[in-house]
Design an enzyme around this catalytic site. Structure first.
Site, PDB file in Angstrom:
ATOM      1  N   LYS A 100      -8.337   5.738 -19.655  1.00 36.71           N
ATOM      2  CA  LYS A 100      -8.666   6.189 -20.997  1.00 36.71           C
ATOM      3  C   LYS A 100      -7.436   6.098 -21.912  1.00 36.71           C
ATOM      4  CE  LYS A 100     -12.410   6.934 -18.690  1.00 36.71           C
ATOM      5  NZ  LYS A 100     -12.735   8.201 -18.068  1.00 36.71           N
TER       6      LYS A 100
ATOM      7  N   TYR B  82     -16.158  16.133 -16.513  1.00 38.23           N
ATOM      8  CA  TYR B  82     -16.603  14.753 -16.373  1.00 38.23           C
ATOM      9  C   TYR B  82     -17.696  14.681 -15.293  1.00 38.23           C
ATOM     10  CZ  TYR B  82     -16.249   9.777 -15.358  1.00 38.23           C
ATOM     11  OH  TYR B  82     -16.528   8.453 -15.163  1.00 38.23           O
TER      12      TYR B  82
ATOM     13  N   ASP C 242      -7.481  18.469 -15.539  1.00 39.23           N
ATOM     14  CA  ASP C 242      -7.774  17.082 -15.905  1.00 39.23           C
ATOM     15  C   ASP C 242      -7.378  16.931 -17.376  1.00 39.23           C
ATOM     16  OD1 ASP C 242      -8.935  14.702 -16.799  1.00 39.23           O
ATOM     17  OD2 ASP C 242     -10.634  14.859 -15.427  1.00 39.23           O
TER      18      ASP C 242
ATOM     19  N   ARG D 279       0.852  -1.196   0.000  1.00 42.48           N
ATOM     20  CA  ARG D 279       0.000   0.000   0.000  1.00 42.48           C
ATOM     21  C   ARG D 279       0.888   1.247   0.000  1.00 42.48           C
ATOM     22  NH1 ARG D 279      -1.520   1.729   4.512  1.00 42.48           N
ATOM     23  NH2 ARG D 279      -2.251  -0.242   5.382  1.00 42.48           N
TER      24      ARG D 279
HETATM   25  C1  LIG Z   1     -13.259   8.729 -16.867  1.00 43.28           C
HETATM   26  C2  LIG Z   1     -12.876  10.084 -16.456  1.00 43.28           C
HETATM   27  C3  LIG Z   1     -12.619  10.399 -15.117  1.00 43.28           C
HETATM   28  C4  LIG Z   1     -12.813   9.396 -14.009  1.00 43.28           C
HETATM   29  O1  LIG Z   1     -11.902   8.350 -14.097  1.00 43.28           O
HETATM   30  P1  LIG Z   1     -12.197   6.836 -13.607  1.00 43.28           P
HETATM   31  O2  LIG Z   1     -10.947   6.134 -13.977  1.00 43.28           O
HETATM   32  O3  LIG Z   1     -13.412   6.361 -14.343  1.00 43.28           O
HETATM   33  O4  LIG Z   1     -12.437   6.914 -12.145  1.00 43.28           O
HETATM   34  C5  LIG Z   1     -12.201  11.676 -14.819  1.00 43.28           C
HETATM   35  N1  LIG Z   1     -12.063  12.617 -15.777  1.00 43.28           N
HETATM   36  C6  LIG Z   1     -12.319  12.352 -17.067  1.00 43.28           C
HETATM   37  C7  LIG Z   1     -12.154  13.443 -18.080  1.00 43.28           C
HETATM   38  C8  LIG Z   1     -12.735  11.085 -17.450  1.00 43.28           C
HETATM   39  O5  LIG Z   1     -13.005  10.852 -18.737  1.00 43.28           O
END
Ligand SMILES: *Cc1c(COP(=O)(O)O)cnc(C)c1O
Length: 387
Positions: A203, A105, A178, A52
């Site tokens: 992603k 998001y 982000d 962890r």
């Molecule tokens: C999918 C996504 C998230 C969240 O990520 P997870 O891996 O699903 O928790 C945050 N920001 C954007 C732009 C995303 O596409």
């Protein structure tokens, strides 16, 4: 050996990925272990005590993440939202205020509104492509975080990272970008002034729709914040496991070349969609008609693989389009090698219905994959013919 001045694609392949010194294995092994033998009590080998806290496979990914974004440290989490939660929990205390983009998001908006809202954190939802709106939303002394997503989701709005970071910096606010949609192959927020970069590595970084993960990268000057968030990661525990970290590192090695193909395929599809009378609007920064086109051309080195359309026939036409592509599969998520279509109002953005972040029912979002563009265009043509 990786030189300090190595370029992006070289860093993506080599940072944190040195061969195994024991065997010479080109790919470092996956350290699928929870704990480590001690040479006498407290006699840790290279500081490894319990996974962890630290695990070499996660360390390899964290090194790679920092190198990609030009940051001083990377941290890897079990999901993008786990990364966001650890960051926000570290920066904020009850009574603080967050300024968040109005088409971020859906899960980010839900986290801020419902989890942090219940904890006594307030927020303002603003259009971050409007600098005056952001200036107006910042409450001096109370606002602690400016949360920017560009291109935004799903309307592909472009926000000026450098200008926003300057506004936030003057007000003592942490600028978080982000960078999931653009990926570091196309956009470098830290070089533009961001303090922290957030990723859903689920992603484009993972890139193959086979792993869920998240990451944070800290800019130079944010060492203290990085230490604090690393403590939250250890103390709250939302770490990524070794196999997930390995899959993400493996995906990252082809990020640059994938983003080139995602971008060229998306450009061709955007142009095809823009010609059709059933499509009222195409939201893609690579189109000269996009309001953020010039800014995107300055701020990004490619326009990416995400686009959205507004159907002239409204919600019903949007649902029909999303359900009638054959090669492009109906699913949430994005950024994988395969193309996906999504109806945000009913799927990814269902959680923000009835809030300031609501998405119109007439919108369809496409994550354009790296298949042969002619097969994708044929599929798009088929769906348009059925409108
Ligand atoms: C999918 C996504 C998230 C969240 O990520 P997870 O891996 O699903 O928790 C945050 N920001 C954007 C732009 C995303 O596409």
């Amino acid at each position: 050996m990786l030189h300090d001045d190595a370029r992006f694609d070289t860093r993506a392949i080599h940072a944190g990925q040195a061969f195994d010194p024991t065997t010479g294995a080109v790919i470092p092994p996956i350290y699928q272990t929870s704990t480590y033998v001690q040479d006498g009590i407290g006699g840790l080998r290279n500081g490894y005590e319990y996974s962890r806290g630290t695990n070499p496979t996660r360390t390899a990914l964290e090194t790679q993440l920092a190198a990609l974004e030009g940051g001083i440290r990377g941290l890897s989490f079990a999901s993008g939202l786990a990364a966001e939660d650890a960051l926000l929990r570290t920066v904020l205390t009850p009574g603080d205020h967050v300024v968040v983009g109005n088409d971020v998001y859906g899960g980010t908006h839900r986290l801020v509104r419902r989890i942090f809202g219940a904890w006594g954190v307030t927020h303002s939802t603003v259009d971050t492509s409007d600098l005056d709106a952001v200036r107006g939303a910042i409450e001096l002394g109370t606002t602690k975080v400016l949360w920017v997503e560009t291109p935004s989701n799903p309307l592909m709005k472009i926000s000026d990272i450098a200008a926003l970071a300057e506004i936030a910096n003057e007000a003592g606010v942490v600028t978080v970008v982000d960078n999931t949609f653009a990926s570091p192959a196309l956009q470098q927020p830290i070089a533009l002034g961001a303090d922290v970069v957030v990723h859903s590595t689920t992603k484009y970084l993972g890139g193959h729709s086979d792993v869920v993960g998240g990451g944070l990268v800290f800019a130079a000057g944010q060492e203290e914040l990085a230490d604090q968030v690393q403590f939250t990661q250890f103390a709250a525990g939302a770490v990524s496991g070794p196999f997930d970290a390995f899959l993400t590192s493996r995906g990252i090695k082809t990020l640059g070349i994938r983003m080139e193909r995602h971008s060229s395929n998306a450009q061709a599809i955007a142009e095809r969609l823009a010609e059709h009378a059933g499509v009222a609007r195409v939201f893609y920064p690579g189109l000269a008609s996009h309001p953020g086109h010039e800014l995107a051309a300055r701020q990004m080195s490619g326009f990416g693989g995400m686009l959205s359309i507004e159907l002239a026939g409204g919600g019903e036409a949007a649902r029909r389009f999303a359900e009638s592509t054959e090669l492009i599969q109906l699913a949430e998520s994005l950024g994988g090698v395969e193309s996906l279509v999504n109806h945000p109002w009913s799927m990814t953005h269902a959680s923000v219905r009835g809030t300031e972040a609501e998405v119109p029912e007439s919108i369809v979002r496409i994550s354009v994959g790296i298949e042969d563009v002619n097969d994708l265009l044929a599929d798009i043509d088929g769906a348009l013919a059925r409108l």
